[in-house]
Design a protein around this motif. Structure first.
Motif, PDB file in Angstrom:
ATOM      1  N   CYS A 183       1.465  -1.344  -0.670  1.00 19.66           N
ATOM      2  CA  CYS A 183       0.194  -0.228  -0.304  1.00 19.66           C
ATOM      3  C   CYS A 183       0.915   1.075  -0.325  1.00 19.66           C
ATOM      4  O   CYS A 183       1.917   0.937   0.914  1.00 19.66           O
ATOM      5  CB  CYS A 183      -0.887   0.153   1.145  1.00 19.66           C
ATOM      6  N   ALA A 227       0.390   4.313   1.323  1.00 21.82           N
ATOM      7  CA  ALA A 227       0.429   4.727   2.397  1.00 21.82           C
ATOM      8  C   ALA A 227       0.651   4.122   3.581  1.00 21.82           C
ATOM      9  O   ALA A 227       1.178   5.440   4.505  1.00 21.82           O
ATOM     10  CB  ALA A 227      -1.689   5.045   2.328  1.00 21.82           C
ATOM     11  N   CYS A 228       0.074   2.932   3.680  1.00 24.64           N
ATOM     12  CA  CYS A 228       0.145   2.551   5.034  1.00 24.64           C
ATOM     13  C   CYS A 228       1.688   1.487   4.635  1.00 24.64           C
ATOM     14  O   CYS A 228       2.815   1.109   5.841  1.00 24.64           O
ATOM     15  CB  CYS A 228      -0.534   2.169   5.905  1.00 24.64           C
ATOM     16  N   CYS A 251      -4.513   0.038   0.244  1.00 23.14           N
ATOM     17  CA  CYS A 251      -4.846  -0.738   0.812  1.00 23.14           C
ATOM     18  C   CYS A 251      -5.982  -0.885   1.480  1.00 23.14           C
ATOM     19  O   CYS A 251      -6.749   0.678   2.145  1.00 23.14           O
ATOM     20  CB  CYS A 251      -4.188  -1.789   1.920  1.00 23.14           C
ATOM     21  N   CYS A 256      -6.797   1.825   4.863  1.00 25.21           N
ATOM     22  CA  CYS A 256      -6.306   3.859   5.176  1.00 25.21           C
ATOM     23  C   CYS A 256      -7.772   4.020   4.215  1.00 25.21           C
ATOM     24  O   CYS A 256      -7.398   4.986   3.580  1.00 25.21           O
ATOM     25  CB  CYS A 256      -5.330   3.805   3.974  1.00 25.21           C
TER      26      CYS A 256
END
Ligand SMILES: [Zn+2]
Length: 270
Positions: free
Chosen positions: A151, A153-154, A174, A177
């Motif tokens: 992902c 973002a994370c 994902c 998120c």
């Protein structure tokens, strides 16, 4: 004088009988020059400077654009020319190289990619597969390799589920998120799988795997949108997709789908 081995990307008429050719060469990357008299009947230069072939060009430097002095065909790919879908894909390959590479910057890997793709098309490989392989490898060469494993973002590994691809950031987001951003497309699991297979370099497997061509076409629509986002240009492919209304499942914004449906009804009205 200097020599180039190159494929023609684009041709533009100049004056009464000349053309400006944009080629992608092994030696200098994307390069432009003038082919004088090439539109006159019987020109010796014409037959060897067609699109979708690789030729050896001999050029003369001038104060302006270089001038083509001699050319001979190295590979004509005659079987490619008999298949309309292969021709369409070869055209898209030329367009993508044109928008994603800089002029006069040597990129031998990109040249090899073009050469291999033309060879695959000529050998009868499925055009949609060749195009997706080409596009993902070209994006990686151009520094825009999308992230397929984690992902953006994370950083967690992506689960085998329909994940959203964020066009602006060039990777998947994902489910944990939060809702997918507006500029994201939900991508089915099997489409993600074929893209990941190409990203890993399993090209033989991608060409042989027994899955519907539709998966490659779906992936290609995503790639076309991603390329348009990167370049800020509306490519022919993107326009075609929009005209056909072949959108993704806009999970992130269902109202958008309805609006588009309304547009379509209006567009096809009396
Ligand atoms: Zn995440």
């Amino acid at each position: 004088m200097y020599r180039l081995e190159a494929a023609v990307l684009r041709r533009r008429n100049l004056g009464e009988s000349d053309r400006i050719l944009t080629v992608f060469s092994r030696e200098l990357g994307k390069h432009r020059f003038v082919a004088k008299g090439v539109r006159r009947p019987g020109s010796k230069l014409a037959g060897h400077s067609e699109p979708f072939m690789i030729s050896r060009f001999m050029l003369a430097r001038t104060r302006g654009l270089p001038i083509l002095s001699q050319v001979e065909t190295r590979s004509a790919y005659p079987r490619l020319r008999l298949d309309e879908r292969a021709i369409a894909v070869a055209g898209l390959i030329a367009e993508r190289v044109d928008v994603l590479t800089a002029e006069d910057e040597a990129a031998p890997n990109v040249f090899s990619l073009v050469e291999n793709s033309l060879e695959l098309l000529d050998s009868g490989a499925e055009p949609a597969r060749v195009l997706l392989i080409f596009d993902l490898l070209l994006l990686a060469e151009a520094g825009f390799r999308p992230g397929f494993q984690t992902c953006i973002a994370c950083g967690e590994a992506l689960a085998a589920e329909p994940n959203a691809f964020d066009l602006e950031r060039g990777g998947f987001v994902c489910g944990h998120c939060g809702p997918a951003p507006a500029g994201a497309r939900v991508v089915p699991v099997n489409v993600q799988k074929v893209m990941r297979m190409i990203d890993r370099g399993d090209i033989g497997q991608v060409l042989a795997v027994r899955v519907p061509t539709e998966l490659f076409e779906q992936a290609e629509r995503l790639v076309a949108e991603y390329v348009a986002t990167i370049t800020g240009r509306d490519s022919t492919a993107t326009r075609v997709i929009r005209d056909l209304r072949l959108e993704y499942d806009y999970r992130s914004d269902p109202s958008e789908v309805e609006e588009r449906d309304v547009d379509r009804r209006e567009a096809t009205g009396p």
